[in-house]
Structures are given as structure tokens and as C-alpha cells.
Design an enzyme around this catalytic site. Structure first.
Site, short mmCIF file in Angstrom:
data_model
loop_
_atom_site.label_atom_id
_atom_site.label_comp_id
_atom_site.label_asym_id
_atom_site.label_seq_id
_atom_site.Cartn_x
_atom_site.Cartn_y
_atom_site.Cartn_z
N GLY A 4 -17.18 34.52 38.86
CA GLY A 4 -17.49 33.33 38.14
C GLY A 4 -17.24 33.51 36.48
N SER A 5 -18.38 33.19 35.82
CA SER A 5 -17.83 32.82 34.33
C SER A 5 -17.55 34.04 33.54
CB SER A 5 -19.07 32.07 33.61
OG SER A 5 -19.11 30.95 34.28
N THR A 6 -17.78 35.19 34.04
CA THR A 6 -17.51 36.43 33.46
C THR A 6 -15.90 36.52 33.38
OG1 THR A 6 -17.07 37.79 35.78
CG2 THR A 6 -19.44 37.80 34.54
N PHE A 7 -15.09 35.85 34.36
CA PHE A 7 -13.65 35.79 34.09
C PHE A 7 -13.23 34.86 32.95
CE2 PHE A 7 -9.46 34.19 35.87
CZ PHE A 7 -8.97 35.43 35.82
N LYS A 8 -13.89 34.19 32.36
CA LYS A 8 -13.70 33.18 31.22
C LYS A 8 -13.15 34.13 30.08
CE LYS A 8 -16.46 29.37 32.29
NZ LYS A 8 -18.07 28.76 32.36
#
Length: 609
Positions: free
Chosen positions: A301-305
Site C-alpha cells: 500500500g502507501s507505505t511503499f510511496k
């Protein structure tokens, strides 16, 4: 002829009694003396502070000698009135009867309570051939809290017996590591067998014991885990049906907590779990036997951003002040890609995009960056391959790119897939442990720290703190961490409600929510259904990565709650509480250490303390 025959007889007797006397004396002694192996105590497993996590306890076993007991079935019926015997117990004993000599003891039941032992001992005159023996059984005092890390021991299988030359494995009831660290360190934990010399008669019955040499206990294994922190984190996760959490030292790589919920009781396996209980564990849809911290693979999810932002800065694709306007969606190749916030965020620079987790910003950045550079940065931070943790069962996750898709799916890579992967969706998969490693490498300034859970095996060991550099510019890493600080510690950040307010213990982090279902255009037109209105299996996964304290990072934490909904609402509070507890434990231990080292106050002569 008679003289020749007598001469031959005398010569034969001379050969046997004089020339071969030593050989036949030795054979006779071998027939008279039986050498048997004694099972050694299994080595202990302790946490970083010496708290026992796996130890040995007394095991009372009820034994029966068939030739003394007489009718075995009748004796079992009499025993069942004193000690509960299941049909499985009785069938097992009757199966072992023809395999065992009449004078050899049979194990009827293990792990008797003291009351059961007392009942047998009181009725010994009426139970010929029945006795109580004292052995050892593996015990796990923390039960479910440590189950996935420690694993459990079990009886040696036929396959394991055939594939090993260790004579210990042939001992009746001997147990070896079947899972977890019990399996990983099994050879060190087994120890060395002792010996027992017994005098036996012509048919093999024991007459007396001649000598005994106890075995050498297995080696003690010391872990990097903190039992108190592990227990706290496991309890914190139990509020949700299925979740995992990892805490690790950002400089040494030592894992302080490795939790997976739901769990199981390893003591059941050590004592011999029943068929129904085992089938119930297998049938549980939440997967209690799976160590989700290392084997659960989820879209990050957005942790990868964070990594997409860092890759863009390193490649010079955008600057930190480059702005992208978010109006709720963007078009590419005839497809519409939506932001999570209906109506959009407006103009976003990198700091604001991380703080508010704007999807449109990262769609645009990834379109310029390309999947290959995104994938390369992800691999440098530990995603897409096993970390090498000693606990068996780790999975590698997946960092996709064009080469992978052509080799696996025989299809080309599309630009739209780059957009989806930039927000941690699509083919991208990671384990909670990998996310913790990724976070630790950001927190320590860009060094390729590797996780481990074993501190030492018997001997002293100094943990490694020097690691190779990943090769990212410190100023770029600081820009990303500044955005993560905005997520938690600036008003409007997606995790602002979960910030740590204690001075000196503040954390930074990044929220994430990964979809497990496809949202149709029709649903978007009428309004996307909230997670709480969906069946549990269709709700988003909630994620959060973080490290603390901000000024001098020591601990990295990754939390995932399966089908928990929003990362900010569900996963972030758990990570906050775990990191706060971690630092509070440090402070408490430091206080105790200072008090212990403080010099005693002088006392006047004759004064009582």
C-alpha cells in the site's frame, strides 16, 4: 584313528580356550552387559535478558511391564478408572504390545498430573507391573506469545529417523525440533547422549545397573527478543482477528519482537496434540499456524510511496518542490486512475504528498520514473527477496518489473501497471519483516542492516553494527523522512492522531491501506462502500511503518492488520503503542541499572541500616 580324533579334539579345545580366550570372553561380556543411551536434557532458549522462553519440566509417565501385568486389556480398564485413558491411548498401547518384549516397559500415558501420580502410587499393590517414571518434557512458559518464533518439538518420524545417523533419534519418546527456532537450532539444542551399563540375563532381562554416565545438556540459545515487549505486542494484536508486527534494532538488526496473531499453544504439540485440536487449527480461516510476520505476503500500500519518492529524487526526475495538481483522478491510456480522497488534494509537493498520502502525485512521479528504477530501489531496501532470518518458513515477497512479467506471465509491462505499483498495489508483495527492514534502512541513514533473532549459541557474541551503505544521498533520505514526520507530527497528516507526545520519544511513520477487491466505476459513481460495511474478507489491509525516536533512531516497527481497514485508524495506533512501550521499557531498565550501580550512602559507626 582314535588317537588322531582325540588329538584333533584337544587341538580344537586348545584353540578355543587358550588362543581365542580373550575374544570369547569379550563376546560373553557383551551378551551379559547391555549398553544403553540416555537422553540428554535439551538446551534452554532465553531472551536477550536471560528470561527462559523454552525449558524442560518434569514429565511423569505411567509404564507397564506386560509379563507382570497379565491381561493387558483388563489392566488398562483398571487404570482408566484412576487416570483418564482415551480410546486413542488404549489403541496405541495395544499396537505396541506385539512390538515390545514381555519384560520391557510400555508407555501407557505421559504428562500425568501430581494427583494422577498419587492415585497410581496409592494403588500400586493392586496394579502389578505398573510404575511411574520421571522424565522431561519441553515447556513454553509464554505459550502463544512465542509460538511462531520458537516453534515446538515432536516425536521423531520414520522419515527423519531414516535420514539421520544420530543414535539419539532412535530413543523411545525422543523429541526434536519440528518448527521455528527449535528446528533451526535443533542440533545445538539436542546435546550429547549419556550411557547406562546394565547387566542382563540370557533372554535380555535387566538384572541390575552397573554404571551410569549422564549426557551433556544441549547448548543454551540466547535470542535478541525482548520477552516483555513481545508479550505486550502480541496482546495488542489480539484486538483484531488477524495481524502481525515486527520491531527491530535499526543498527544491529536484532529483532526485538516478531508477532503473529492468531497464534497457538506450542505446549500442545510438545505433549502430543490431539487429532481434533490439530484439525481445528488447520480449518481456522485466520491461519493460526502461519507466521504472518515472515510468511504473510501483502501489498504494501502507501507505505511503499516512501521508496518511490526516494527513487525519484535519486534519479533526478523531480525535485522536492515539484508540484502535481490532484483533482481526484488522472487519465492514462483510456483508463482512469483515482486518488483515495474524493475531490482530490489540490497542488502537492513531495512533503505534502507523503503527509497526505496523495495517490495522484505518485502516479505522475512513477510515470516519469518507470518501473525498472522503482523496482531497483525497492530491492536495495530489502524487498523482493528473503531477509535470511533464522526462523524457518520465510517468504520472499515480490518486486515486479517488465522482465519478471515477461518471464512469468508472458505479457508486456503496461504503463498503467507502473502507476498501480507506485502506491504499493498491483503485483507488489511484501512481508511485515521486509517492511521493518525497509524502515530500519531508512532510519539508520541508508545502511543495509539485516535482521536476526539469534544473539548467541552458548558462547558470547557481539552483535554487528557496521553494514554496507545502500548508496543513496543523505539529503534525499532526509527529505523523505521529513515527509514521514509530517504524516505523524503535523496537523493534517494521515497519522497525526497517533503521534507520540512524550518528549524525546516521538516517532515518524507512513500509513498504508491495500485493497483486496476491485472497485467498479458504478460503485464509484454511487459512492465507495466503507470497510465496516463490507464482509471481513473484502476489507482493506491496514499497514503502518515507523521508527523512533526521531533525533536518534533506535527502533523500527512494521504493523499489518489483515482486513483491518484504514492504516491511519487501525495500524498506526498499534505501532505507536508498541514503540512507546519499547522506549518506556528502556527507560525503566536504565533506571534500575543506575540504582544498582549507585554507591551506598555512608553510615555512621554503630548505626543500624
Amino acid at each position: 584313528m582314535q588317537a588322531a580324533a582325540v588329538s584333533a579334539l584337544v587341538a580344537r579345545l586348545y584353540y578355543l580356550q587358550i588362543l581365542e580366550a580373550d575374544r570369547y570372553t569379550m563376546l560373553a561380556e557383551d551378551n551379559r552387559i547391555s549398553l544403553r543411551l540416555l537422553s540428554p536434557p535439551r538446551g534452554l532458549i532465553v531472551d536477550r535478558y536471560g528470561v527462559p522462553l523454552a525449558l524442560n519440566e518434569q514429565n511423569f509417565r505411567m509404564m507397564m511391564v506386560r509379563e507382570q501385568a497379565g491381561d493387558v486389556e483388563a489392566m488398562l480398564q483398571r487404570l482408566s478408572k484412576l487416570v483418564p485413558l482415551t480410546e486413542l491411548d488404549i489403541r496405541r498401547v495395544m499396537r505396541d504390545v506385539p512390538r515390545t518384549r514381555p519384560f520391557a516397559p510400555l508407555t501407557v500415558k505421559e504428562n500425568l498430573s501430581w494427583d494422577q501420580v498419587s492415585a497410581i502410587e496409592l494403588n500400586t499393590p493392586d496394579l502389578p507391573g505398573v510404575s511411574i517414571e520421571v522424565g522431561q518434557v519441553r515447556a513454553y512458559p509464554f505459550g502463544e506469545t512465542m509460538a511462531h518464533v520458537l516453534g515446538y518439538v515432536g516425536v521423531v518420524s520414520e522419515k527423519e529417523l531414516q535420514g539421520s545417523e544420530d543414535p539419539l533419534l532412535s530413543l523411545p519418546g525422543f523429541r526434536i525440533g519440528k518448527n521455528g527456532l527449535e528446528k533451526a537450532h535443533d542440533l545445538a539444542l539436542r546435546g550429547q547422549a549419556g550411557t547406562q551399563q546394565l547387566e542382563v540375563n540370557a533372554v535380555g532381562r535387566v538384572v541390575r545397573e552397573l554404571s551410569r554416565q549422564e549426557g551433556q545438556p544441549g547448548k543454551q540459545v540466547t535470542l535478541t527478543l525482548d520477552a516483555k515487549l513481545q508479550h505486550y505486542a502480541q496482546q495488542r494484536l489480539q484486538e483484531h482477528p488477524s495481524a502481525a508486527a515486527v520491531v527491530m534494532d535499526v543498527r544491529s538488526g536484532g529483532v526485538l519482537a516478531l508477532c503473529s496473531n492468531p497464534s497457538f499453544d506450542p505446549n500442545q504439540f510438545a505433549m502430543g496434540i490431539g487429532y481434533d485440536a490439530y484439525q481445528a487449527l488447520l480449518a481456522d480461516e485466520r491461519g493460526p499456524l502461519t507466521n504472518k510476520a515472515i510468511a504473510g505476503q501483502y501489498p504494501p500500500g502507501s507505505t511503499f510511496k516512501c521508496l518511490v519518492a526516494l527513487a525519484a529524487l535519486e534519479a533526478g526526475v523531480v525535485s522536492a518542490e515539484h508540484r502535481v495538481y490532484c483533482n481526484d483522478h488522472m487519465e492514462l491510456g483510456g483508463h482512469r486512475f483515482h486518488c483515495w480522497k474524493k475531490g482530490g488534494h489540490g497542488a502537492m509537493n513531495m512533503h505534502d504528498a507523503l503527509k497526505h498520502s496523495c495517490d495522484i502525485y505518485f502516479y505522475e512521479v512513477s510515470r516519469r520514473l518507470g518501473i525498472e528504477r522503482i523496482a531497483e530501489m525497492a530491492r536495495r531496501f530489502g524487498l523482493g527477496s528473503k531477509t535470511g532470518l533464522e526462523v524457518p518458513g520465510e517468504r520472499a515477497g515480490l518486486v515486479p518489473d517488465g522482465k519478471w512479467k515477461r518471464a512469468t506471465l508472458k505479457e508486456p509491462w503496461y504503463d498503467g501497471e507502473t502507476l498501480i505499483n507506485s502506491i504499493g498495489q498491483g503485483y507488489m508483495l511484501a512481508t511485515p519483516l521486509q517492511l521493518a527492514v525497509m524502515t530500519a534502512r531508512m532510519a539508520n541513514g541508508g545502511y543495509a542492516v539485516e535482521p536476526h533473532v539469534t544473539k548467541s549459541v552458548e558462547s558470547a557474541y557481539e552483535e554487528r553494527t557496521v553494514w554496507p551503505a545502500i548508496g543513496v544521498k543523505p539529503e534525499n533520505l532526509r527529505l523523505v523522512i521529513d515527509g514521514m514526520n509530517g504524516v505523524v507530527n503535523e496537523q493534517g497528516g494521515t497519522a497525526y492522531a497517533s503521534r507520540i507526545t512524550q518528549v524525546g520519544m516521538e516517532m515518524v511513520g507512513k500509513t498504508g491501506s491495500s485493497q483486496v477487491r476491485r472497485i467498479t466505476m458504478a460503485e464509484r459513481a454511487t459512492g465507495v462502500r466503507k470497510n465496516e460495511d463490507l464482509p471481513w474478507k473484502e476489507r482493506d489491509h491496514a499497514l503502518f511503518i515507523s521508527f523512533a525516536p526521531i533525533q536518534n533512531p533506535k527502533y523500527a516497527c512494521a504493523v499489518i492488520v489483515e482486513h483491518g481497514g484504514g492504516g491511519s485508524k487501525v495500524a498506526a495506533p498499534i505501532a505507536r503503542d508498541i514503540l512507546l512501550e519499547c522506549q518506556m521499557l528502556d527507560a525503566a531498565r536504565a533506571t534500575v541499572a543506575q540504582q544498582a550501580e549507585a554507591p551506598a550512602e555512608p553510615v555512621a559507626p554503630g548505626t543500624k541500616r
